[in-house]
Design an enzyme around this catalytic site. Structure first.
Site, PDB file in Angstrom:
ATOM      1  N   GLY A  41      79.589  14.161  62.334  1.00 44.05           N
ATOM      2  CA  GLY A  41      78.234  14.089  62.862  1.00 44.05           C
ATOM      3  C   GLY A  41      78.244  13.776  64.341  1.00 44.05           C
ATOM      4  O   GLY A  41      79.279  13.447  64.922  1.00 44.05           O
ATOM      5  N   PRO A  81      77.446  11.765  67.884  1.00 47.22           N
ATOM      6  CA  PRO A  81      77.616  10.339  68.209  1.00 47.22           C
ATOM      7  C   PRO A  81      76.338   9.549  67.933  1.00 47.22           C
ATOM      8  O   PRO A  81      75.232   9.994  68.239  1.00 47.22           O
ATOM      9  CB  PRO A  81      77.930  10.358  69.713  1.00 47.22           C
ATOM     10  CG  PRO A  81      78.470  11.718  69.979  1.00 47.22           C
ATOM     11  CD  PRO A  81      77.772  12.633  69.030  1.00 47.22           C
ATOM     12  N   THR A  91      75.051   8.636  64.976  1.00 48.77           N
ATOM     13  CA  THR A  91      74.287   8.945  63.767  1.00 48.77           C
ATOM     14  C   THR A  91      74.581   7.988  62.614  1.00 48.77           C
ATOM     15  O   THR A  91      73.888   8.028  61.601  1.00 48.77           O
ATOM     16  CB  THR A  91      74.558  10.390  63.312  1.00 48.77           C
ATOM     17  OG1 THR A  91      75.974  10.615  63.277  1.00 48.77           O
ATOM     18  CG2 THR A  91      73.914  11.383  64.255  1.00 48.77           C
ATOM     19  N   GLY A  92      75.611   7.167  62.725  1.00 44.62           N
ATOM     20  CA  GLY A  92      75.849   6.143  61.706  1.00 44.62           C
ATOM     21  C   GLY A  92      77.103   6.325  60.883  1.00 44.62           C
ATOM     22  O   GLY A  92      77.196   5.799  59.775  1.00 44.62           O
ATOM     23  N   LYS A  93      78.110   7.044  61.392  1.00 44.78           N
ATOM     24  CA  LYS A  93      79.347   7.276  60.630  1.00 44.78           C
ATOM     25  C   LYS A  93      80.118   5.966  60.439  1.00 44.78           C
ATOM     26  O   LYS A  93      80.523   5.627  59.319  1.00 44.78           O
ATOM     27  CB  LYS A  93      80.208   8.307  61.360  1.00 44.78           C
ATOM     28  CG  LYS A  93      79.532   9.653  61.554  1.00 44.78           C
ATOM     29  CD  LYS A  93      80.435  10.643  62.227  1.00 44.78           C
ATOM     30  CE  LYS A  93      80.761  10.260  63.652  1.00 44.78           C
ATOM     31  NZ  LYS A  93      79.590  10.266  64.534  1.00 44.78           N
ATOM     32  N   THR A  94      80.315   5.235  61.512  1.00 49.77           N
ATOM     33  CA  THR A  94      81.044   3.962  61.411  1.00 49.77           C
ATOM     34  C   THR A  94      80.240   2.942  60.621  1.00 49.77           C
ATOM     35  O   THR A  94      80.812   2.115  59.901  1.00 49.77           O
ATOM     36  CB  THR A  94      81.359   3.427  62.825  1.00 49.77           C
ATOM     37  OG1 THR A  94      82.018   4.451  63.581  1.00 49.77           O
ATOM     38  CG2 THR A  94      82.259   2.216  62.750  1.00 49.77           C
ATOM     39  N   GLU A 132      54.444  19.274  88.283  1.00 52.39           N
ATOM     40  CA  GLU A 132      54.297  18.696  86.937  1.00 52.39           C
ATOM     41  C   GLU A 132      53.012  19.184  86.265  1.00 52.39           C
ATOM     42  O   GLU A 132      52.986  19.395  85.043  1.00 52.39           O
ATOM     43  CB  GLU A 132      54.300  17.167  87.022  1.00 52.39           C
ATOM     44  CG  GLU A 132      55.576  16.564  87.592  1.00 52.39           C
ATOM     45  CD  GLU A 132      56.819  16.955  86.814  1.00 52.39           C
ATOM     46  OE1 GLU A 132      56.696  17.250  85.594  1.00 52.39           O
ATOM     47  OE2 GLU A 132      57.900  16.998  87.401  1.00 52.39           O
ATOM     48  N   HIS A 145      53.753  22.517  84.649  1.00 50.41           N
ATOM     49  CA  HIS A 145      54.395  22.380  83.330  1.00 50.41           C
ATOM     50  C   HIS A 145      53.348  22.083  82.255  1.00 50.41           C
ATOM     51  O   HIS A 145      53.338  22.696  81.181  1.00 50.41           O
ATOM     52  CB  HIS A 145      55.414  21.229  83.363  1.00 50.41           C
ATOM     53  CG  HIS A 145      56.690  21.574  84.054  1.00 50.41           C
ATOM     54  ND1 HIS A 145      57.452  22.655  83.708  1.00 50.41           N
ATOM     55  CD2 HIS A 145      57.346  20.948  85.077  1.00 50.41           C
ATOM     56  CE1 HIS A 145      58.534  22.700  84.493  1.00 50.41           C
ATOM     57  NE2 HIS A 145      58.476  21.677  85.321  1.00 50.41           N
TER      58      HIS A 145
END
Length: 660
Positions: free
Chosen positions: A236, A238, A240-243, A460, A463
């Site tokens: 996934g 960086p 996203t909650g893998k660790t 701006e 846009h």
């Protein structure tokens, strides 16, 4: 008694501090022996004092040593004088020859001899002068051996530092460099993270929970003939909650959990990586059933044989080969599960990714609006919230944010509220936190001329106007001309979360991005460098349409994208020069067409564009409500998603229909 004899016969361990003590003793010996074998403490004088003593007849004899040092010996009468009583030498070591009373060094030997002889002759003195040559054998020997002693001492020190040992024998510690650096979490370790702390990620959580359940209740699966999966790879982006998932596994599994990073296998010595892999799996098998978690496995798991021109990757490949063997080799133990995490799955070796090693690839995607709400609820627990704070609103305002980004938003909002002296964190604090993270810190004191500020306002406003008039452009949330980060102005949008994107949607987004430069052209008939980031974004989108997604009629249904990252073409382009020219022309035509479309839209609504720019110059920050006053309600407005928790089945059905 036998035990005492055993202890007496045991050889003493080698202590590295002996080496350090020997080095210190060597330095002391050099200092000691450099003054001769007598080891005396002799007072040093200058040559003028010596000639004064010589003229007064107080000198008995003089020794000139190595043609650079004079040693002065006084006669008995002079020794009785008060001025010379302190010059009596003190011998620390026994010596045959008496020590001199004074010593001094002189410059040129010839000039010193001439002055010495003339002083003796003028005063009718009888002072013997002798010449001696002394060599410091011990000092020379120690100095010759000192580099080797230093090298050995430093080498032992480095070995001990790398092995992680602070005491004990170096003989055993040196070889600890091949030991695994994995940190063990077991029943003795208090791991507080659980699956309750992991919000969202329902699919990934379900697969990981099944692995934990297998370790707790293996009979439930083996009774039907099932086998435990040998490995699971968390893939996934960086943040996203893998660790975090791995930490939850460590807290829930109640089995030994070995955690380390892929870079922990890498070392400057050959063979260390493979040795650490063997030691890691040996420890895990001894405590089986167990889980091994390798974070950032791409540090050692990269594809072999790619771009290896110098052979410098042999050590990493040896480490990978050992890992492959341990995970599914001839003598593999099935009671060890390997969890790994990476955000670079495309560069991993195919042998590592195959079934039997990593049986499951668990994709951890960016959270959708419902999952973001759950993540906010987790990170808002320790924060003092104001009563009017709406979590649904926060979830909608953070599209594309990962779990780590949301945690950062909550923390930044609390800091902003504390900085402003508030007692609770409110809605505006979270909006300011999102602006701070996305755009950077406000720079209200930045020096900008009136002409530049006017150009920024119209840019701006361009846009905002174009995005308001296009069906598929993202709806506007806020526009500001206050410098923030590296930008002089910014417009915030709330993009629709799509799983597939159609050509008309990409073209509308490109047209809205070019609205700033188009407004400068329409109002001032000039363009500036302020559209750099817009042009970069548009060029990437147009190139992706043509070369990746196959959305160009002229180029056709072709893609030159390689999802594996291991293109067989190497450094060459996978198309001819004629195709390259066609691609470049198609990209240019797409961008130019959308630019002209933006110019035409702004010319049709030039009066409203001017009103919006003037209001922006006056207020510096405007919101969606200001645009509705000028342009009216957006013609392509879509109903907002209802992300409230479903409590009853009837409500679930209603909500699903409204989303569709």
């Amino acid at each position: 008694m036998a035990k005492d004899n055993k202890n007496l016969n045991k050889k003493p361990k080698f202590n590295p501090y002996w080496v350090y003590g020997f080095i210190i003793a060597a330095f002391l010996s050099i200092q000691l022996f450099s003054g001769g074998f007598g080891g005396s403490s002799t007072k040093k004088i200058n040559p003028s004092e010596f000639f004064t003593y010589l003229q007064r007849g107080e000198v008995k004899n003089v020794d000139i040593v190595n043609n650079r040092e004079a040693r002065v010996y006084l006669n008995k009468e002079a020794m009785e004088l008060e001025v010379h009583k302190k010059s009596k030498p003190t011998n620390f070591l026994p010596t045959v020859n008496p020590s001199p009373n004074y010593t001094f060094e002189f410059g040129d030997l010839k000039l010193f001899q001439e002055k010495l002889q003339s002083t003796i002759d003028d005063n009718n003195l009888s002072v013997p002068v002798s010449f001696k040559t002394e060599e410091n054998y011990w000092g020379s020997l120690i100095m010759s051996l000192l580099p080797f002693i230093l090298i050995i001492g430093v080498w032992i020190f480095i070995m001990r530092r790398m092995s992680g040992g602070a005491g004990g024998g170096a003989g055993g510690q040196i070889f600890n460099i091949g030991k695994s650096k994995a940190k063990l979490f077991d029943e003795k370790t208090d791991v507080k993270t659980s699956f309750r702390d992991v919000a969202g990620l329902e699919g990934a959580k379900e697969e990981v929970q099944e692995i934990v359940d297998f370790l707790k209740n293996p009979d439930k699966y083996t009774s039907l003939g099932g086998k435990i999966p040998k490995g699971a790879l968390l893939v996934g982006q960086p943040g996203t909650g893998k660790t975090l998932l791995a930490k939850a596994v460590a807290g829930e599994a109640k089995v030994p959990f070995f955690s380390l990073s892929g870079s922990d296998f890498v070392e400057m010595f050959v063979g260390v990586g493979a040795s650490r892999v063997r030691d890691l799996f040996k420890q895990a098998k001894e405590k089986a059933p167990a889980i091994i978690f390798i974070d950032e496995i791409d540090a050692i798991g990269r594809a072999r044989g790619k771009n290896n021109f110098s052979g410098s990757n042999d050590e990493r490949e040896n480490t990978l080969n050992q890992l492959l063997t341990e995970m599914d080799g001839f003598g593999t133990n099935t009671n060890v599960i390997v969890l790994a995490a990476t955000n670079r799955a495309d560069v991993l070796d195919k042998a590592l990714m195959r079934a039997g090693r990593f049986d499951r690839q668990i994709y951890v995607d960016l959270p959708d609006v419902r999952e973001r709400k759950e993540i906010f609820e987790v990170h808002l627990r320790p924060i003092k919230q104001s009563e009017e704070l709406d979590i649904d609103f926060l979830a909608k305002q953070t599209p594309g944010f990962s779990g780590a980004d949301i945690a950062n938003v909550c923390n930044e909002a609390a800091l902003i509220a504390a900085r402003n002296g508030k007692k609770a964190v409110g809605k505006q604090d979270f909006l300011d936190a999102v602006d701070r993270i996305v755009g950077g810190l406000e720079k209200k004191n930045k020096i900008i001329t009136k002409e530049e500020k006017k150009a920024i306002a119209y840019h701006e406003a361009g846009h905002a106007t174009v995005s308001w008039m296009l069906e598929h452009a993202a709806p506007l949330v806020k526009v500001t001309i206050v410098p923030r980060g590296q930008s002089l102005g910014a417009a915030w949008y709330l993009p629709e979360e799509r799983l597939i994107v159609r050509p008309e949607q990409m073209l509308d987004e490109m047209c809205a991005a070019l609205g700033g430069r188009a407004a400068e052209k329409v109002i001032f008939n000039k363009i500036s460098t302020g559209a750099l980031s817009d042009l970069e974004k548009v060029t990437k989108q147009a190139r992706a349409m043509v070369t990746i997604y196959g959305l160009s009629d002229k180029v056709g249904n072709l893609t030159y994208y390689d999802s594996s990252g291991q293109s067989e073409y190497g450094f060459t382009k996978p198309y001819s020069e004629q195709t390259a020219e066609l691609i470049d022309k198609e990209i240019s035509d797409i961008i130019e067409e959308q630019y002209q479309r933006a110019v035409k839209l702004l010319e049709q609504h030039k009066d409203k564009l001017t009103l919006l720019a003037e209001e922006l110059l006056e207020k510096e920050v405007i919101f969606k409500d200001n645009l509705e006053k000028i342009f009216g309600k957006r013609p392509f407005a879509k109903p907002e998603l209802d992300i409230r928790k479903k409590e009853e089945k009837s409500e679930e059905t209603t909500d699903e229909n409204s989303e569709e």
